[in-house]
Design a protein around this motif. Sequence first.
Motif, PDB file in Angstrom:
ATOM      1  N   GLN A 181     -60.522  30.121  75.286  1.00 59.83           N
ATOM      2  CA  GLN A 181     -61.199  28.688  75.053  1.00 59.83           C
ATOM      3  C   GLN A 181     -62.644  28.946  74.507  1.00 59.83           C
ATOM      4  O   GLN A 181     -62.881  28.418  73.220  1.00 59.83           O
ATOM      5  CB  GLN A 181     -61.436  27.821  76.371  1.00 59.83           C
ATOM      6  N   GLY A 218     -54.340  26.036  77.578  1.00 64.57           N
ATOM      7  CA  GLY A 218     -54.360  24.991  76.628  1.00 64.57           C
ATOM      8  C   GLY A 218     -55.959  24.358  76.673  1.00 64.57           C
ATOM      9  O   GLY A 218     -56.847  24.283  77.321  1.00 64.57           O
ATOM     10  N   THR A 258     -63.932  23.494  84.905  1.00 61.18           N
ATOM     11  CA  THR A 258     -63.381  22.085  84.542  1.00 61.18           C
ATOM     12  C   THR A 258     -64.001  21.235  85.515  1.00 61.18           C
ATOM     13  O   THR A 258     -64.485  21.600  86.889  1.00 61.18           O
ATOM     14  CB  THR A 258     -62.093  22.112  84.804  1.00 61.18           C
ATOM     15  N   GLY A 291     -57.876  20.380  84.154  1.00 60.52           N
ATOM     16  CA  GLY A 291     -59.148  19.526  84.453  1.00 60.52           C
ATOM     17  C   GLY A 291     -59.826  19.361  83.062  1.00 60.52           C
ATOM     18  O   GLY A 291     -59.428  19.768  81.905  1.00 60.52           O
TER      19      GLY A 291
END
Length: 347
Positions: A181, A218, A258, A291
């Motif tokens: 990420q 993701g 998150t 989240g």
Amino acid sequence: MESKHIISTLSDIASRCEFELTRLSDEPQIRALQASFLGAKGEIAQLQKLLREIPAEARKEVGAAFNGAKQRITEACAKAIEAKRGLEEERYLHSRLDPTLPGRAPTGVGHLHPLSIVMYDIVDVFVSMGFDVATGPEIETDYYNFAALNFPADHPARDMQDTLFVKEGETLLRTHTSPVQIRTMLRRPLPIQIVAPGAVYRRDDDATHSPMFVQIEGLLVDQGISFADLKGVLETFIHIVFGRDVKLRFRPSFFPFTEPSAEVDIQCISCKGDGCRLCSHTGWIEVLGSGMVDPNVLEGVGVDAERYTGFAFGVGVDRIAMLRYEGISSIRLFYENDPRFLSCFRR
Ligand code: DAH
């Protein structure tokens, strides 16, 4: 004996040897024959004794005849041996190779590992929803694996992860795919919509945990992204993988990166919610964490958290594979690579 007579006898002996060779079938016999002709007690040796009686002027010619006969015999035997060897090889090959037999289907052709099959299938689902594929290194630094993901230095959440260090205080084996990420947000322009599959590592080893396992991360960051988007994407994913009828629930949870966080459970595919060993008698099985990306994470990589929001999720590929191929008793089977196990997943 006259020298002429000796010369013609020598030629006869050589011819007889050549003839006898045609009746012999193997190498030891040929060698024995050669010895009987040329050996110390052989016919030629007997004749050689007469050489003394030959007048000096004829000796040269007779001597040459001896040499000639010996050479003929030697060469004939060598040739015969060579021919027999060729024949034997041919016979050997024929005994092994029957060109009239029907062919055998090749069995050694490789196929995908079950975890790869499931991983590619999951990635395909997200690609069909517009996600791009990103990757990152398996050896990470504390910054990407923890600090940038909002794990404070002494936060107990780090204990959740049982880290394997490569060089204490410097490099570690990534404990999750979440560092991708950070790497992606630092590298790509917004909006971002990626999945990142890959191996991750933790100090863990039992029937449901392997020290290496596979996750798919993701991340979607854009303007106006809400929890409803997260729900829609993940519900679609679960329905494609486990079927339209499967029930799922979002359960509040905690992850440092998150806020809010939720874990997604599906109704146990084995007992359909009644409670069994597979679901630890809860009727539900956890399949992923998710989240809304914490504003601290966005700001840390220079994304304006006032304008942009996003959601993230992490799927355990091993878990999905165990559910999809019912009856797999231990996650470690996926990593032992016993060909008898792997060949069940040929497709
Ligand atoms: N990184 C988490 C883990 O390994 C999984 C995870 C949870 C990833 C929530 C996420 C997320 O992106 O939003 O346990």
